[in-house]
Motif scaffolding. Sequence first.
Motif, short mmCIF file in Angstrom:
data_model
loop_
_atom_site.label_atom_id
_atom_site.label_comp_id
_atom_site.label_asym_id
_atom_site.label_seq_id
_atom_site.Cartn_x
_atom_site.Cartn_y
_atom_site.Cartn_z
N ASN A 185 11.22 -3.58 -10.12
CA ASN A 185 11.03 -3.81 -8.70
C ASN A 185 9.99 -4.89 -8.44
O ASN A 185 8.93 -4.66 -7.87
N VAL A 294 12.89 -3.42 -1.84
CA VAL A 294 11.47 -3.30 -2.13
C VAL A 294 10.68 -2.89 -0.89
O VAL A 294 9.73 -2.12 -0.98
N ARG A 295 11.11 -3.36 0.28
CA ARG A 295 10.37 -3.02 1.49
C ARG A 295 10.94 -1.79 2.18
O ARG A 295 10.23 -0.79 2.38
N ASN A 298 11.47 1.08 -1.07
CA ASN A 298 10.27 1.36 -1.86
C ASN A 298 9.01 1.45 -1.01
O ASN A 298 8.17 2.33 -1.22
N GLY A 299 8.84 0.52 -0.07
CA GLY A 299 7.64 0.56 0.77
C GLY A 299 7.56 1.83 1.58
O GLY A 299 6.50 2.48 1.66
N SER A 302 6.77 4.88 -0.59
CA SER A 302 5.35 5.02 -0.91
C SER A 302 4.61 5.76 0.19
O SER A 302 3.80 6.67 -0.08
N TYR A 337 8.67 -3.03 8.49
CA TYR A 337 9.34 -3.67 7.35
C TYR A 337 10.60 -4.42 7.78
O TYR A 337 10.82 -5.56 7.37
N LYS A 379 2.46 -1.42 -7.34
CA LYS A 379 3.60 -1.35 -6.42
C LYS A 379 3.26 -1.91 -5.05
O LYS A 379 4.02 -2.71 -4.48
N GLN A 382 3.35 -5.56 -4.25
CA GLN A 382 4.66 -6.15 -4.00
C GLN A 382 5.17 -5.85 -2.59
O GLN A 382 6.08 -6.52 -2.12
N ARG A 383 4.60 -4.85 -1.94
CA ARG A 383 5.19 -4.32 -0.71
C ARG A 383 4.39 -4.56 0.55
O ARG A 383 4.95 -4.60 1.64
#
Length: 509
Positions: A185, A294-295, A298-299, A302, A337, A379, A382-383
């Motif tokens: 990622n 990723v956003r 994954n964002g 998180s 996002y 992580k 990246q986000r």
Amino acid sequence: MSEPTLSRRHVPSAALIHRRVPEGTGIVHLGLGNFHRAHQAVYTALAMEREPGPWGILGVASRSRAVADAMNAQDLLYSVVEISPEGSRVSVPGSHTGTLVAEQGPESVVRAIADPATKIVTITVTEHGYTVSPETGSLDLDSDAVRRDLAEVRTPRTTIGQIARGLARRASTHAAPITILSCDNLLSNGRQTERLVREFVGTFAPPLRDDMLSWMTSSVTFPNSMVDRIVPSGADRYNEAALAHLGVRDTIAVPAEPFTMWVMEERFAAGRPVWEHGGALFTDDVEPYELMKVRLLNGTHSLIAYLGALDGRATIPESVAQPFVEDAARRILCDEYLPTVTVPESVDTVDYIRQLFSRWSNTALGHRTSQVGSDGSVKLAQRIPIPALEHLGRGTVPQYLSLTVAAYLCCIAPLPGFDPGPHARSMTDPARPRLAGMADNAASTTEFVRSVFVDGGLFPSTLASHTEFVSRIADFVDIIVRHGPAVAAAEASDPDLGTITSLQSRATI
């Protein structure tokens, strides 16, 4: 009589994907973890079932022998248990041809990458495995591990060192083309991997350096890719599920959600399996899919993990079932996002968001908050920064991005006297000792947060100049400590706190 061990002889044929032993080993995979075994290995088995070829996978574990030894004892097989509230389905991908453990045989990894039969090197070592400096985004040449690999030609230990040394040996022997395919990622993961490898090679003395870089330009490709599947940590109950479905014992069954996605650039220097027959998508532009994943996924994931852990929730489904967590997740996804992402034309945004919440609510899967929240220092780098800077550049303080950072800090580096709970304490993070020291020594919460942005090595220092963002994170840390995550999420939802101007006005009252 006890049940037989999983093997090609004993596994039910209906469950085995790709019944024949692969014709050869064309892929070296770095990172023999659950994700690889439930994702790329399944696509590869489906591809070889449709079109046989020399695409067997040599799986390279980083340190632990446990999975490699178990696979060797089971004809290199294992079960993938797809779990949903409606029930489970078990399959056995037959795509591996061998295993290695990098820490115990680093030269063997170099030799495998250099082998002329190897056409592709794939990677799932998590964001942390690329030894990137968070401040510069370049190869961390100050890292002890990288320095050691630059000095030790034959026994590299880092992922980038292994690839660079393997390519160097390949170039100096037969110089056959090869593809390096990151499945982690990282935004523009192929380009990032290529840049890091070139930075490593750039330290070589000429003429080796120049010859290597020239050969890489002509013979080595680094496609971008996007991977997506929720794969929790393994547990004995999944081995029991495999036994119930297959009638054979499996000690390393892998749990996974039914959903799976893989998007890649069509840039392969020496051929590839027909992964599209396993459902992979090939495109000229992976970035929109990367940013979306990723956003949006994954964002948001998180934030769910950190708020849930602080609320005492062990799993993601338990967390997102809390109304305040679900509301925060929807707001960060849709309001903060999504405006920073160009969703691919082939994706229905409304359906994609509905699908995300359905996946996060999969109670049968039980993805743990401690697993999702681990390694946040890598992580979140990246986000958070680019979306945050976009909002700040428009004069808006992103409330839920601020809340994400605050909740992360409360989990990993709680202020003295604050107990974040067992699930937060179970999160692993390479930055925990450093951040905990900052929390212990700071004179105020604002000083602590500012030091994280200036000296923490997590985010670009440019964010530290946005004092309103730093102050808002500090506000949320204090609210979580004094009143809990639900009150902090309610504070983030107050529309009167949405702009820099209103924040400044509020501060003067």
